[in-house]
Scaffold this active site. Structure first.
Site, PDB file in Angstrom:
ATOM      1  N   ARG A   1       0.847  -1.056   0.087  1.00 45.54           N
ATOM      2  CA  ARG A   1       0.117   0.062   0.065  1.00 45.54           C
ATOM      3  C   ARG A   1       0.791   1.120   0.044  1.00 45.54           C
ATOM      4  O   ARG A   1       0.247   2.544  -0.143  1.00 45.54           O
ATOM      5  CB  ARG A   1      -0.948   0.006   1.309  1.00 45.54           C
TER       6      ARG A   1
ATOM      7  N   GLY B   1       4.130 -15.212   5.401  1.00 47.33           N
ATOM      8  CA  GLY B   1       3.248 -14.662   6.610  1.00 47.33           C
ATOM      9  C   GLY B   1       4.418 -14.642   7.893  1.00 47.33           C
ATOM     10  O   GLY B   1       5.487 -15.049   7.677  1.00 47.33           O
TER      11      GLY B   1
HETATM   12  C1  UD1 Z   1      -0.381  -8.616  11.722  1.00 42.78           C
HETATM   13  C2  UD1 Z   1      -0.765  -9.535  12.791  1.00 42.78           C
HETATM   14  C3  UD1 Z   1      -2.075  -8.730  13.135  1.00 42.78           C
HETATM   15  C4  UD1 Z   1      -1.896  -7.726  14.013  1.00 42.78           C
HETATM   16  C5  UD1 Z   1      -1.239  -6.632  13.037  1.00 42.78           C
HETATM   17  C6  UD1 Z   1      -0.529  -5.510  13.663  1.00 42.78           C
HETATM   18  C7  UD1 Z   1      -0.055 -11.776  11.936  1.00 42.78           C
HETATM   19  C8  UD1 Z   1      -0.800 -13.036  11.181  1.00 42.78           C
HETATM   20  N1  UD1 Z   1      -1.073 -10.873  11.823  1.00 42.78           N
HETATM   21  O1  UD1 Z   1      -0.991  -8.454  10.470  1.00 42.78           O
HETATM   22  O2  UD1 Z   1      -2.723  -9.818  14.234  1.00 42.78           O
HETATM   23  O3  UD1 Z   1      -3.160  -7.141  14.398  1.00 42.78           O
HETATM   24  O4  UD1 Z   1       0.194  -7.282  12.243  1.00 42.78           O
HETATM   25  O5  UD1 Z   1       0.071  -4.833  12.522  1.00 42.78           O
HETATM   26  O6  UD1 Z   1       0.739 -11.808  12.344  1.00 42.78           O
HETATM   27  N2  UD1 Z   1       6.040  -9.773   7.528  1.00 42.78           N
HETATM   28  C9  UD1 Z   1       7.220 -10.649   7.374  1.00 42.78           C
HETATM   29  N3  UD1 Z   1       7.198 -11.636   6.583  1.00 42.78           N
HETATM   30  C10 UD1 Z   1       6.137 -12.005   5.965  1.00 42.78           C
HETATM   31  C11 UD1 Z   1       4.701 -11.240   6.289  1.00 42.78           C
HETATM   32  C12 UD1 Z   1       5.124 -10.043   7.304  1.00 42.78           C
HETATM   33  O7  UD1 Z   1       8.415 -10.069   7.540  1.00 42.78           O
HETATM   34  O8  UD1 Z   1       5.886 -12.848   5.471  1.00 42.78           O
HETATM   35  C13 UD1 Z   1       6.409  -8.623   8.612  1.00 42.78           C
HETATM   36  C14 UD1 Z   1       6.002  -7.236   7.742  1.00 42.78           C
HETATM   37  O9  UD1 Z   1       7.179  -6.816   7.004  1.00 42.78           O
HETATM   38  C15 UD1 Z   1       5.420  -6.434   9.023  1.00 42.78           C
HETATM   39  C16 UD1 Z   1       4.922  -7.496  10.082  1.00 42.78           C
HETATM   40  O10 UD1 Z   1       5.540  -8.631   9.637  1.00 42.78           O
HETATM   41  O11 UD1 Z   1       6.617  -5.760   9.784  1.00 42.78           O
HETATM   42  C17 UD1 Z   1       3.686  -7.409  10.035  1.00 42.78           C
HETATM   43  O12 UD1 Z   1       3.310  -7.786   8.589  1.00 42.78           O
HETATM   44  P1  UD1 Z   1       1.820  -7.321   7.890  1.00 42.78           P
HETATM   45  O13 UD1 Z   1       1.595  -7.983   6.758  1.00 42.78           O
HETATM   46  O14 UD1 Z   1       1.671  -5.826   8.305  1.00 42.78           O
HETATM   47  O15 UD1 Z   1       0.741  -8.007   8.997  1.00 42.78           O
HETATM   48  P2  UD1 Z   1      -0.712  -7.753   9.176  1.00 42.78           P
HETATM   49  O16 UD1 Z   1      -1.664  -8.237   8.279  1.00 42.78           O
HETATM   50  O17 UD1 Z   1      -0.830  -6.258   9.431  1.00 42.78           O
END
Ligand code: UD1
Ligand code: CA
Length: 463
Positions: free
Chosen positions: A17, A80
């Site tokens: 986004r 994830g």
């Molecule tokens: C995540 C949480 C959610 C929480 C929210 C708060 C999970 C499944 N969900 O959701 O419960 O309310 O954060 O903001 O954890 N990232 C990785 N690798 C991946 C995916 C993500 O390193 O494969 C990192 C992203 O860079 C980021 C963080 O993890 O720093 C959160 O990822 P994001 O995709 O924003 O998670 P949300 O869907 O927001």
């Protein structure tokens, strides 16, 4: 904190986004990448391992992120948050019983909040940081039993209508017992709405095993807000600036409007410092007692001594070599001080004057439309309007030395290397290429001549 921890910062996500070629965690707040805020804030925590999980734009993130004993692990592809932490497992230090997991895109979290989370875990419990929001859309919801015990976290996309009514959301920050974390992550599945391995699924696993789960609410919303798009980035920038502005005002700095103040570095100060609206401070800036900075100045890497006054629209840039402004100096409006400008006491630099890599001794003045580059200027020198040091011969830079009490007339060109003796006066419009002796008047331009009765040409009548 009694024992050390493992610190894991997740920074592999794409940040779709943001709609940007730059990885999300490298977008800046106050001039510093989001992920670097998290690492700098957590630097005082006693960590046995500091791990940043990179993936999207990993090379750029790794190149621009720094910290003591920092380790990067890559997550390719990104499946994830649970999958992300799985990649960090080999790097965890088992002598640290607690593993603290933070998000690289949640830059304003405070050290004490993270410390409290790690302490709540204490190597035995699963500690979650939560926040109650008016609109928790997108957040994983904290599901509790009727007696308040945490049962699990349900991701927004997987939640039922009833579960979506829960306003307590997971902030993305937790502290888990290191050994249990290894066990739980090994058992994660991706049978959910997004086909991802959710870190949040370990909460139900802990409950099933009878490991206590504690959920503590964040002390304020600002600390747990994440950045997903440019609107949130700008919102957090303002919140950060407001926090800095308030800290400075409490320390006695008078900001005419804290909403129009930007600090992108560190600002140290004495007492009775006053800063008008729209100023930007970058790098390392020191404002001594009684310094006043007018509206719309940009000041980077500079020391302003006692009582110096910077009038509006002045640009001070000590990027490669810090700028020094002496006590009682008057600078601006519309002045430009560049790297290596060293100004003594009560120096005056006026509008449209540029100073670069030059030393001006006490009381020297250059008040209008002038350039001083690679110059050594004595005390009380008066450097006239439009005077220029021609310091560059196309290949090399050369110095101009101007002795104490010299007067350089308007519109002079001092072709370096050249020396002007103490007390000398250089007539206006001179182009000086040779040493000017001390004390006298030197004029280096064509003498004024007059042709009496000279007739201006007239148009010939057409035939
Ligand atoms: C995540 C949480 C959610 C929480 C929210 C708060 C999970 C499944 N969900 O959701 O419960 O309310 O954060 O903001 O954890 N990232 C990785 N690798 C991946 C995916 C993500 O390193 O494969 C990192 C992203 O860079 C980021 C963080 O993890 O720093 C959160 O990822 P994001 O995709 O924003 O998670 P949300 O869907 O927001
Ligand atoms: Ca997020």
């Amino acid at each position: 904190m009694a024992s050390t921890i493992n610190l894991v910062v997740m920074a592999a996500g794409k940040g779709t986004r943001m709609k940007s070629a730059t990885p999300k965690v490298l977008h800046p707040i106050a001039g510093k990448p989001l992920v670097q805020h998290v690492l700098d804030t957590m630097a005082p925590l006693p960590a046995a391992a500091r791990i940043v999980i990179t993936g999207h734009g990993a090379e750029a993130v790794e190149a621009r992120t720094r910290g003591e004993a920092l380790r990067f692990v890559r997550q390719m592809p990104q499946l994830g948050t649970g999958h992300a932490v799985q990649q960090a497992l080999p790097a965890l230090n088992d002598s640290a019983p607690t593993t603290l997991i933070l998000n690289g895109d949640t830059p304003l979290v405070q050290e004490c909040t993270a410390r409290a989370l790690a302490e709540a875990c204490g190597g035995t419990k699963l500690a979650l940081l939560t926040v109650v929001l008016d609109d928790p859309t997108g957040y994983g919801r904290i599901l509790r039993s009727p007696d308040g015990a945490v049962l699990g976290i349900k991701e927004h996309k997987d939640a039922s209508e009833a579960e979506r009514q829960v306003r307590e959301g997971y902030t993305g920050m937790m502290a888990a017992p290191t050994a249990a974390l290894r066990r739980w992550l090994a058992a994660l599945k991706n049978d959910n709405a997004q086909g991802e391995y959710y870190l949040t699924d370990i909460v139900a696993m802990a409950v099933a095993e009878g490991v206590p789960v504690v959920a503590t609410q964040a002390p304020n919303e600002t600390e747990v807000l994440g950045v997903n798009d440019p609107v949130q980035l700008a919102d957090l920038e303002r919140r950060f600036q407001r926090r800095e502005a308030e800290r400075l005002m409490r320390a006695g700095v008078r900001l005419l409007d804290p909403a129009r103040f930007d600090l992108r570095g560190t600002l140290t100060h004495g007492s009775d410092v006053e800063i008008d609206v729209g100023c930007v401070f970058e790098g390392s800036v020191h404002l001594a007692d009684g310094v006043r900075v007018g509206a719309h100045c940009v000041i980077k890497n500079a020391r302003l001594d006692v009582g110096a006054v910077i009038h509006p629209f002045t640009h001070i840039d000590g990027e490669s070599q810090p700028v020094q402004v002496g006590a009682g100096a008057l600078i601006g409006p519309f002045s430009r001080l560049r790297p290596g400008a060293i100004l003594g006491r009560e120096v005056h630099i006026g509008n449209f004057v540029e100073v670069k890599n030059s030393t001006l001794a006490d009381g020297a003045k250059a008040n209008h439309l002038a350039y001083l580059g690679d110059a050594t200027v004595g005390q009380r020198v008066n450097y006239g309007a439009g005077a220029i040091t021609a310091n560059y011969d196309g290949a090399n830079k050369h110095r101009t030395v101007i002795g104490d009490d010299a007067h350089i007339g308007s519109n002079c060109v001092l072709v370096a290397p050249v020396t002007i003796g103490a007390g000398a006066t250089v007539g206006g419009g001179s182009t000086v290429t040779k040493t000017v002796p001390a004390g006298g008047l030197t004029v280096a331009r064509a003498r004024q001549a007059t042709l009496p009765g000279w007739q201006r040409p007239t148009k010939k009548a057409k035939a």
